[in-house]
Design an enzyme around this catalytic site. Structure first.
Site, mmCIF file in Angstrom:
data_model
loop_
_atom_site.group_PDB
_atom_site.id
_atom_site.type_symbol
_atom_site.label_atom_id
_atom_site.label_comp_id
_atom_site.label_asym_id
_atom_site.label_seq_id
_atom_site.Cartn_x
_atom_site.Cartn_y
_atom_site.Cartn_z
ATOM 1 C CE1 TYR A 124 -1.692 -2.192 0.115
ATOM 2 C CE2 TYR A 124 -3.150 -3.767 1.190
ATOM 3 C CZ TYR A 124 -2.031 -3.495 0.414
ATOM 4 O OH TYR A 124 -1.252 -4.532 -0.051
ATOM 5 C CG PHE A 406 -7.555 -5.804 -10.036
ATOM 6 C CD1 PHE A 406 -6.549 -5.151 -9.335
ATOM 7 C CD2 PHE A 406 -8.848 -5.297 -9.958
ATOM 8 C CE1 PHE A 406 -6.820 -4.011 -8.583
ATOM 9 C CE2 PHE A 406 -9.135 -4.162 -9.208
ATOM 10 C CZ PHE A 406 -8.125 -3.537 -8.519
#
Length: 406
Positions: A124, A406
Site C-alpha cells: 500500500y 474492518f
C-alpha cells in the site's frame, strides 16, 4: 490495453463481487442465511470491481465513517475494508487499476482521507498509504497476573449481556465510550452486522461483558474462551481471547482488566489490538506476567486532500515548518505547505523537509517522530532546524489508536 474492465459495483453485483473478495482471502462464499444477515449493510458507494467480461475478478470495497485527528476533531474518511483479486488474475495490474479508480473517486467526492488495515505490508505504500497507527499484542499469564494494590478502579459492576442484548446495545455502548484517541473511528450502522454481530450475536462464540458505573454503561470487553486441555495436561486452563475492548476512562479500563483477571479456569489471556502505550504491565504486581508478543502496523492512512487534512488537526508549540510533499497518484497534492499552530497554507517558501504522501500519512496522527523517519531515510532533511521544529509540531501526547477492525 487491458483484458479487464474496472467500474463501480452495481447493487445487483454486490454478492458476487463479495464472493470474489472472500475467495481471494481464502474464505468461503456466504450461505444464503449469512448473506441475509449483512445484505442491507453491504453498500456499494466508493467500491470498484474488476470484470473479465461479465465475470467479476476483483473487488476494492469501502464505507464512509469519521476519524479522530490530533486535537480531538473528526473528519469524514473512506475506510477501505477489503481489496482482493482472484488468484488466477493476480500480477496482471488488476489491483493497481482498482486502487487508482478508487482513489480518483475519493478525490472527486471531496474525501479528505482514506484508511485501511493491510493484509500485506509491501503493497500500500505504492498507493500513498503509510502506517498511521500501530498495535500491541499482549499475553497475560494466569493465575499469576494480579492487579497491584492501589490501582485506581472505577466503582461499578460488570455483567454479561445476552447475545440478543449485545446486538441491540452494541452501537450505544461504543457511542457512550466515545472517540477519545487520535485514530479512533466512528462505527456506522452498516459496520455492526458484518464486524460485531457475527461474533457477539446468537451465532457467535464471544461473550460481551459490560461495566456499569454511576451513570450507566461506560466500558465493555468482548471475548471468547478456547479450550486448551489435552490428554497430557487435562487440567490446563482455557485461553481467554479478547476481540474488542473499550473504556471511557482509565479507571473503567482498570476495572475491566480486574474482571478479566478474575475469570476462573483460565491459564492465559491474549489480546491483540491494544494501544502501543497500554498501561497493563504497570498495573500488575509483576509486569513480566504481561508479555508483549508483537508491536505491528495497524491503521494505514492515505491523505486524499493534503491541505484539508493538515488543516483539520492541531500542532505542538513550535514555529511553522515548510514541507514539500510529492504525490504521484493525486498530483494536485504535490507542493509545499507551511504547517504550524496557527494553521496550514500552500507556500512558495523554501522547504525544510521533503517527503512522499505515504510518509505524511505516517506523520499525520502522531505515531512517528519526524526525526525517526528522517533517520530511516523516509524524510529528506533540507534544514536541520525544520526537523527539530517538526518533532514538536507533529507528535501527540498519547499514541494514536484505531481499535476498530474492518
Amino acid at each position: 490495453m487491458t483484458d479487464f474492465d474496472v467500474r463501480p459495483v452495481a447493487d445487483d453485483e454486490r454478492r458476487e463481487t463479495l464472493a470474489v473478495l472472500l475467495q481471494s482471502l481464502h474464505g468461503k462464499p456466504l450461505t444464503d442465511e449469512e448473506w441475509a444477515e449483512i445484505d442491507s449493510a453491504w453498500k456499494t458507494e466508493g467500491s470498484f470491481a474488476a470484470f473479465d467480461g461479465d465475470t467479476p475478478i476483483g473487488l476494492a470495497h469501502s464505507f464512509g465513517t469519521e476519524l479522530v485527528v490530533p486535537g480531538g476533531g473528526t473528519i469524514e474518511v473512506a475506510a477501505v475494508d477489503g481489496i482482493g483479486v482472484r488468484a488466477d488474475w493476480t500480477r496482471r495490474g488488476v489491483h493497481t487499476a482498482m486502487q487508482h479508480a478508487q482513489l480518483a473517486y475519493f478525490a472527486e467526492r471531496g474525501k479528505i482521507l482514506s484508511c485501511l488495515h493491510a493484509s500485506e505490508t509491501t503493497i500500500y505504500g505504492r498507493f500513498g498509504y503509510g502506517v498511521g497507527t500501530r498495535i500491541r499484542t499482549l499475553r497475560i499469564e494466569r493465575p499469576a497476573a494480579r492487579l497491584r494494590e492501589g490501582v485506581p478502579v472505577a466503582e461499578g459492576h460488570v455483567r454479561f449481556l445476552s447475545p440478543e442484548e449485545a446486538v441491540k446495545q452494541g452501537p450505544e455502548l461504543y457511542r457512550r465510550v466515545g472517540l477519545h484517541r487520535p485514530g479512533m473511528l466512528a462505527r456506522p450502522g452498516n459496520w455492526w452486522p458484518t464486524m460485531f454481530n457475527r461474533d457477539a450475536g446468537p451465532q457467535g462464540r464471544y461473550r460481551l461483558a459490560v461495566h456499569n458505573g454511576h451513570d450507566g454503561p461506560d466500558g465493555y470487553v468482548l471475548y471468547e474462551t478456547v479450550e486448551r486441555a489435552t490428554l497430557e495436561d487435562p487440567e490446563k486452563g482455557a485461553l481467554l481471547r479478547v476481540r474488542d475492548f473499550h473504556a471511557a476512562t482509565p479507571e473503567v479500563e482498570n476495572a475491566l482488566w480486574r474482571f478479566l483477571l478474575s475469570v476462573d479456569l483460565v491459564s492465559a489471556i491474549h489480546v491483540r489490538t491494544r494501544p502501543v502505550d497500554d498501561a497493563l504491565p504497570l498495573l500488575l504486581n509483576d509486569s513480566r506476567h504481561a508479555g508483549t508478543l508483537a508491536v505491528e502496523d495497524d491503521l494505514w492512512v492515505r491523505l486524499i486532500d493534503v491541505e484539508a487534512a493538515l488543516a483539520a488537526r492541531t500542532y505542538g508549540a513550535a514555529a511553522p515548518v515548510v514541507i514539500e510533499v510529492t504525490d504521484d497518484q493525486l498530483p494536485g497534492n504535490t507542493g509545499r505547505y507551511e504547517v504550524g499552530p496557527g494553521g496550514v497554507r500552500r507556500s512558495d517558501e523554501t522547504a525544510g523537509l521533503r517527503l512522499g504522501v505515504d510518509v505524511l500519512g505516517m506523520l499525520y496522527l502522531g505515531e512517528w517522530r519526524p526525526a525517526d523517519l528522517a533517520r530511516s531515510g523516509r524524510i529528506e532533511v533540507l534544514d536541520a532546524d525544520s526537523l527539530a521544529r517538526a518533532d514538536v509540531l507533529f507528535p501527540t501526547a498519547v499514541h494514536p489508536w484505531c481499535g476498530t477492525p474492518f
